[in-house]
Structures are given as structure tokens and as C-alpha cells.
Design a protein around this motif. Structure first.
Motif, PDB file in Angstrom:
ATOM      1  N   LEU A   1     -13.722 -25.341 -19.108  1.00 13.27           N
ATOM      2  CA  LEU A   1     -13.959 -25.259 -17.667  1.00 13.27           C
ATOM      3  C   LEU A   1     -12.669 -25.449 -16.881  1.00 13.27           C
ATOM      4  O   LEU A   1     -12.331 -24.622 -16.010  1.00 13.27           O
ATOM      5  N   LEU A   2     -11.946 -26.503 -17.167  1.00 10.88           N
ATOM      6  CA  LEU A   2     -10.730 -26.799 -16.402  1.00 10.88           C
ATOM      7  C   LEU A   2      -9.652 -25.743 -16.651  1.00 10.88           C
ATOM      8  O   LEU A   2      -8.913 -25.373 -15.740  1.00 10.88           O
ATOM      9  N   THR A   3      -9.589 -25.259 -17.890  1.00  8.95           N
ATOM     10  CA  THR A   3      -8.629 -24.194 -18.197  1.00  8.95           C
ATOM     11  C   THR A   3      -8.944 -22.932 -17.400  1.00  8.95           C
ATOM     12  O   THR A   3      -8.050 -22.294 -16.827  1.00  8.95           O
ATOM     13  N   MET A   4     -10.214 -22.560 -17.345  1.00  7.54           N
ATOM     14  CA  MET A   4     -10.606 -21.355 -16.612  1.00  7.54           C
ATOM     15  C   MET A   4     -10.363 -21.510 -15.107  1.00  7.54           C
ATOM     16  O   MET A   4      -9.912 -20.578 -14.443  1.00  7.54           O
ATOM     17  N   LEU A   5     -10.654 -22.669 -14.544  1.00  3.03           N
ATOM     18  CA  LEU A   5     -10.418 -22.883 -13.117  1.00  3.03           C
ATOM     19  C   LEU A   5      -8.935 -22.742 -12.783  1.00  3.03           C
ATOM     20  O   LEU A   5      -8.563 -22.176 -11.752  1.00  3.03           O
TER      21      LEU A   5
ATOM     22  N   ASP B   1     -26.419 -23.164 -17.744  1.00  3.09           N
ATOM     23  CA  ASP B   1     -25.856 -22.685 -16.479  1.00  3.09           C
ATOM     24  C   ASP B   1     -26.301 -23.557 -15.298  1.00  3.09           C
ATOM     25  O   ASP B   1     -25.549 -23.726 -14.332  1.00  3.09           O
ATOM     26  N   ASP B   2     -27.525 -24.132 -15.376  1.00  6.21           N
ATOM     27  CA  ASP B   2     -27.945 -25.075 -14.337  1.00  6.21           C
ATOM     28  C   ASP B   2     -27.046 -26.310 -14.334  1.00  6.21           C
ATOM     29  O   ASP B   2     -26.621 -26.790 -13.275  1.00  6.21           O
ATOM     30  N   ALA B   3     -26.761 -26.836 -15.525  1.00  5.55           N
ATOM     31  CA  ALA B   3     -25.904 -28.012 -15.623  1.00  5.55           C
ATOM     32  C   ALA B   3     -24.485 -27.689 -15.143  1.00  5.55           C
ATOM     33  O   ALA B   3     -23.844 -28.504 -14.472  1.00  5.55           O
ATOM     34  N   LEU B   4     -24.002 -26.490 -15.480  1.00  4.08           N
ATOM     35  CA  LEU B   4     -22.658 -26.095 -15.044  1.00  4.08           C
ATOM     36  C   LEU B   4     -22.572 -26.063 -13.522  1.00  4.08           C
ATOM     37  O   LEU B   4     -21.589 -26.550 -12.936  1.00  4.08           O
ATOM     38  N   ARG B   5     -23.583 -25.515 -12.868  1.00  2.00           N
ATOM     39  CA  ARG B   5     -23.546 -25.461 -11.394  1.00  2.00           C
ATOM     40  C   ARG B   5     -23.587 -26.866 -10.792  1.00  2.00           C
ATOM     41  O   ARG B   5     -22.934 -27.140  -9.784  1.00  2.00           O
ATOM     42  N   LEU B   6     -24.347 -27.758 -11.401  1.00  2.00           N
ATOM     43  CA  LEU B   6     -24.361 -29.160 -10.949  1.00  2.00           C
ATOM     44  C   LEU B   6     -22.970 -29.780 -11.097  1.00  2.00           C
ATOM     45  O   LEU B   6     -22.484 -30.492 -10.205  1.00  2.00           O
ATOM     46  N   CYS B   7     -22.329 -29.521 -12.246  1.00  2.00           N
ATOM     47  CA  CYS B   7     -20.984 -30.043 -12.481  1.00  2.00           C
ATOM     48  C   CYS B   7     -20.013 -29.532 -11.433  1.00  2.00           C
ATOM     49  O   CYS B   7     -19.217 -30.303 -10.882  1.00  2.00           O
ATOM     50  N   LEU B   8     -20.077 -28.249 -11.144  1.00  2.00           N
ATOM     51  CA  LEU B   8     -19.137 -27.653 -10.181  1.00  2.00           C
ATOM     52  C   LEU B   8     -19.402 -28.127  -8.761  1.00  2.00           C
ATOM     53  O   LEU B   8     -18.481 -28.153  -7.933  1.00  2.00           O
ATOM     54  N   SER B   9     -20.636 -28.513  -8.466  1.00  2.00           N
ATOM     55  CA  SER B   9     -20.944 -28.990  -7.120  1.00  2.00           C
ATOM     56  C   SER B   9     -20.670 -30.486  -6.958  1.00  2.00           C
ATOM     57  O   SER B   9     -20.772 -31.030  -5.865  1.00  2.00           O
ATOM     58  N   ASP B  10     -20.338 -31.139  -8.065  1.00  2.00           N
ATOM     59  CA  ASP B  10     -20.172 -32.595  -8.075  1.00  2.00           C
ATOM     60  C   ASP B  10     -18.933 -33.000  -7.292  1.00  2.00           C
ATOM     61  O   ASP B  10     -17.847 -32.502  -7.554  1.00  2.00           O
TER      62      ASP B  10
END
Length: 294
Positions: free
Chosen positions: A163-167, A285-294
Motif C-alpha cells: 500500500l505505502l509503496t503504491m501511494l 476492498d472494504d477494509a482497504l477503503r477503511l484503512c485509506l479513510s483512517d
């Protein structure tokens, strides 16, 4: 007044350990140890720490996780992923504690066409997977009450992860080539910690050493659903960068050579986890969106 249990957590500066400190609060006296306080490479120190803490539960997310580096640093990976968990298990057995330990999808070779179940034959293809399997075997051989939780594709807002690498790369480059023929379940470190906390809560409520012994064994412990690395990246970019997202080009793993071979199929069946603990892991993907909105 009941004496509160002691929960010993290793590797608290890591992705999962950091989240565990937050998810386990309120369940007892949580003793969180980073590498400075407990270097798992020092096996004698591991024994000393456990004997001094007298924990009811040991949670061990600490590991050697540099998959490619492990190919040329097998001794370090073996010490942290196999020998140290074995010592933790021996000390758990000695003091009557339960051990919760995290393992990996990389214990499998990835040639199966359907999701792996806990009883499928293991056949790790890289040093990291081999040393994590050796850790599983050492824990089982110790005779301690234990839960070995196999997870996959762990990411979060700390440390080094996809995730951090892609961002970072997505903000720098107009186009990225990303592997599309390896399939697995991206799993948020907080999902792992929160689900672990639910299990610990059940065990403490039972207040019975037999509860842990009856449930000892291996459980698959990932987010639900699956995707490729390319699919993972596309959801990251759509959720985090929107119109500023780079173009992503799907490629085969053969076009992105790395030192350690990865399994093509990393999907893990979660039925045993839900049947035993009543836990239903969130869609990746639900968990990923929660992570990104955190």
C-alpha cells in the motif's frame, strides 16, 4: 476482585504489533515489547522476559519479513521465524500460557486452483516460507496451547508494505507495471489485530485453560475475497488518488523477477476460523477503503 491477566505482545513497532497494542487494551495488563526491549534473536533473553512477565497469553507478531532478503540471510530468518517462536512456545508451555502466533500463505507452493484449507500439504518455495513453516512445526511440537494464524499480503499505514509503496510511486509516475497473475487476499494489519482481540476476549471469558487447548492448531486468517497485485493497486489508486491515479499495466510475474519465488495462488479458506470463533473477516476492498479513510 479478579487478578487481571497479563498479555505479552512482541514486535510492537511492526505493522501488526502496533495495532495489537490498541486492539488489546482493556482486556488485561498488556506488556508491549519492541525490538529494543526484546530482540527475538537473543533466545536466552526471550526466556528471561517470558519468565519475568508470567503472561496468560503471548501474542507474537514479530518476524523476519524481508522476503527477498531472506534468500541470502537464511540464518537470521531461521532464528526469528523458527527458533524464537519455538522458544516462546516452550516458555508458554512452562508457565501455562496460550501462544498466538502469525504465519503466512507462503507455506504453500501456490499450485492449487482453489483456496487452501489448513490441512492441505505445505510446500514453501522460498526461504521466508520455509522458516515460517519451521516456526509452525516448532510451536506444535512444544505441546503448548497455541493458535497459529496464517495471514497474507499484510498492509497498513506504517512500515514497508505494498500500500505505502503504491501511494508513493503513484504520486511520482504516470504509469506502473504491476503483477497480475498472483492472487491473494490483501489484509489490513488492523483487521488482524481486531480479529485477534475478539479471539482473546473469548478465551479470557472462558477463563479455562482447556478452552485454548481444545482450539489449538492452525487457522487461516485473512481478509475475505481475493484479487491480484494489479487489482489491489487499482483499488488503492481509485480510492486514494482518483483522477490523479497513474495508468496501471498488468504484467506476468515472469516480467518482474525477484530473488524469492512467490506462490501464484495465495487464497486461503476461512471456514475453520468462522466455525470455531464465529469470526467473519471483512472483504479485502472494504477494509482497504477503511484503512485509506483512517
Amino acid at each position: 476482585m479478579n487478578e487481571q491477566p497479563t498479555i505479552l505482545v512482541t514486535g510492537v513497532n511492526g505493522q501488526v504489533g502496533y495495532e495489537l497494542l490498541r486492539s488489546l487494551q482493556g482486556l488485561g495488563r498488556v506488556v508491549g515489547l519492541d525490538r529494543a526491549a526484546l530482540d527475538l534473536a537473543d533466545l536466552n533473553r526471550v526466556r528471561e522476559i517470558v519468565r519475568a512477565a508470567k503472561p496468560s497469553i503471548i501474542v507474537n507478531p514479530a518476524a523476519y519479513t524481508a522476503v527477498d532478503k531472506a534468500e541470502t540471510d537464511e540464518a537470521s530468518a531461521q532464528r526469528l521465524n523458527a527458533e524464537a517462536p519455538g522458544v516462546l512456545a516452550e516458555e508458554a508451555k512452562r508457565c501455562g500460557a496460550a501462544l498466538i502466533h502469525y504465519s503466512t500463505d507462503y507455506v504453500f507452493d501456490g499450485t492449487k486452483y482453489t483456496p487452501y484449507v489448513e490441512t492441505d500439504a505445505v510446500n514453501p518455495q522460498n526461504v521466508y516460507g520455509k522458516t515460517k513453516l519451521a516456526g509452525e512445526q516448532a510451536i506444535a511440537a512444544s505441546g503448548c496451547a497455541h493458535l497459529i494464524l496464517r495471514t497474507s499480503w499484510v498492509y497498513g499505514r506504517r512500515g514497508k508494505n505494498f500500500l505505502l509503496t503504491m501511494l508513493k510511486l503513484g504520486a511520482e509516475r504516470p504509469e506502473l507495471r504491476i503483477v497480475a497473475d498472483q492472487i491473494g487476499a490483501p489484509t489490513w494489519s488492523r483487521t488482524i489485530a481486531d480479529a485477534t482481540s475478539h479471539i482473546v476476549t473469548q478465551g479470557l471469558a472462558a477463563n479455562n485453560a482447556g478452552w485454548w487447548a481444545q482450539r489449538s492448531g492452525i487457522y487461516h486468517f485473512t481478509a475475505s475475497g481475493s484479487t491480484s497485485w494489479h487489482g489491489f493497486a487499482e483499488v488503492i489508486f481509485a480510492s486514494a488518488l482518483g483522477e490523479r491515479a497513474p495508468k496501471t499495466v498488468p504484467i506476468p510475474a515472469a516480467d518482474y523477477p525477484v530473488p524469492a519465488k512467490r506462490p501464484a495462488n495465495s487464497r486461503l479458506m476461512l471456514d475453520k476460523l468462522s466455525e470455531t470463533f464465529g469470526l467473519y473477516m471483512p472483504a479485502w476492498d472494504d477494509a482497504l477503503r477503511l484503512c485509506l479513510s483512517d
